[in-house]
Design a protein around this motif. Structure first.
Motif, PDB file in Angstrom:
ATOM      1  N   TYR A  19       0.818  -1.206   0.000  1.00  0.00           N
ATOM      2  CA  TYR A  19       0.000   0.000   0.000  1.00  0.00           C
ATOM      3  C   TYR A  19       0.860   1.266   0.000  1.00  0.00           C
ATOM      4  O   TYR A  19       0.714   2.128  -0.865  1.00  0.00           O
ATOM      5  N   LEU A 207      -4.174  -5.569   4.220  1.00  0.00           N
ATOM      6  CA  LEU A 207      -5.246  -4.572   4.111  1.00  0.00           C
ATOM      7  C   LEU A 207      -6.586  -5.180   4.508  1.00  0.00           C
ATOM      8  O   LEU A 207      -7.481  -4.482   4.968  1.00  0.00           O
ATOM      9  N   THR A 283      -6.360   2.087   7.448  1.00  0.00           N
ATOM     10  CA  THR A 283      -6.796   1.086   6.469  1.00  0.00           C
ATOM     11  C   THR A 283      -8.308   0.880   6.455  1.00  0.00           C
ATOM     12  O   THR A 283      -8.819   0.129   5.620  1.00  0.00           O
TER      13      THR A 283
END
Ligand code: TRP
Length: 331
Positions: A19, A207, A283
């Motif tokens: 990410y 995630l 997240t």
């Protein structure tokens, strides 16, 4: 407008390293550049996944790209194997990629060390396929984490070599790109190297991890017994936690714990609690969208088809030029 290409190998769930190293930049760049973001399923074949795993992993990454905020109307999102032109360019580039330079790649040397029983030619030529991914769209910017810098250097080498061999200016040079001033490296929670799937359970925060799992993993992160001298250098496992705080928490949080460390008052339990909560907050929007998108098969199918068409348009344009230059001509 400059062209951007990047991809992530489809080996399953994406973690914080994916990410912050890549996807966050994808989301920002899509508004400013001509972007191609793909799922590197050909690259994932080096580890011989079963057909079911391969397909499941591709879906997972597609879902998480979308959940993270890549807009398929703005950027081109596609699956690498949907663009056979990439495999063709890989073949041509392989003719001018040399054993010595491929063997010197650090990622290859790592694999030789960690999986000595599966040192296949696909692993050796991994950087050639990656170069094909990038230069087939004539990209100049590649949002990736710090660990990919050497691969990008090789992509420049292979593109330049083709240009020189045929004395043509076909491929521009691609460079690694990150919106923050430096390329990001997200360390793992095990006190050693980078965050990664192959580094063992508990090292990576995904995630899709529910908040409880995030808390558990962070609380179990490796620490030492604490500083004994003021302003002492942080050992690697502690520096790693601070590195993660730097990207997910506020600057005040970082300063706060840095001060406590430097004055030998730090309590790692407090630091970890804060870190876990900050990861959970950072997240949350992605986590909330993953399930909805995963259940919408017609949408996923439409995104993949639309992306394949757009990516092939660009790739086949380059390949017409490349074939002509090489000397493949019809009679
Ligand atoms: N090697 C990259 C990684 O492991 C994945 C990748 C494959 C890639 N092809 C690419 C990244 C092209 C950027 C551009 O993360």
């Amino acid at each position: 407008m400059e062209t951007v290409v990047s991809g992530i190998r489809s080996t399953g769930k994406l973690h914080l390293g994916n990410y912050y190293g890549a996807i966050q930049n994808f989301v920002k760049m899509q508004h400013e550049y001509n972007c191609y973001f793909f799922i590197a399923d050909l690259h994932s074949l080096t580890t011989h996944p079963t057909p079911a795993d391969l397909h499941g992993n591709v879906k997972q990454v597609l879902v998480e790209y979308l959940a993270a905020g890549i807009n398929p109307e703005t950027a081109t999102i596609y699956i690498q194997s949907d663009v056979p032109e990439v495999a063709e360019l890989y073949l041509y580039l392989n003719m001018n990629a040399y054993l010595g330079e491929l063997e010197r790649s650090t990622s290859f040397k790592d694999k030789v060390r960690t999986q000595p029983d599966n040192v296949n030619a696909g692993l050796l030529t991994y950087p050639v396929l990656m170069a094909a991914d990038i230069i087939i769209h004539k990209a100049t910017k590649v949002p990736v984490g710090k660990d990919q810098e050497q691969h990008l250097e090789m992509a420049r080498t292979f593109g330049n070599r083709f240009n020189r061999l045929y004395n043509r200016d076909v491929f521009p040079e691609p460079y690694a790109f990150n919106f923050s001033e430096k390329l990001v490296k997200i360390p793992g929670l095990d006190g050693k190297g980078k965050m990664g799937k192959s580094e063992g359970e508990g090292n990576a925060v995904y995630l899709s991890d529910p908040p409880e799992a995030i808390r558990k993993k962070v609380m179990r992160a490796v620490t030492d017994s604490g500083p004994t001298v003021e302003n002492q250098k942080k050992p690697e496992e502690i520096q790693n936690l601070f590195d993660i705080i730097k990207v997910v928490s506020s600057p005040d949080t970082y300063t706060h714990f840095d001060h406590l460390y430097n004055t030998c008052q730090i309590r790692y339990g407090d630091l970890k609690k804060q870190l876990a909560e900050d990861i959970i907050i950072a997240t949350a929007p992605i986590r909330e969208r993953i399930n909805d998108i995963a259940n919408d098969t017609p949408y996923l199918r439409q995104v993949a088809r639309h992306g394949a068409i757009k990516a092939r348009e660009s790739a086949s344009k380059t390949m017409r030029e490349v074939r002509e230059i090489i000397g493949f001509k019809s009679f």
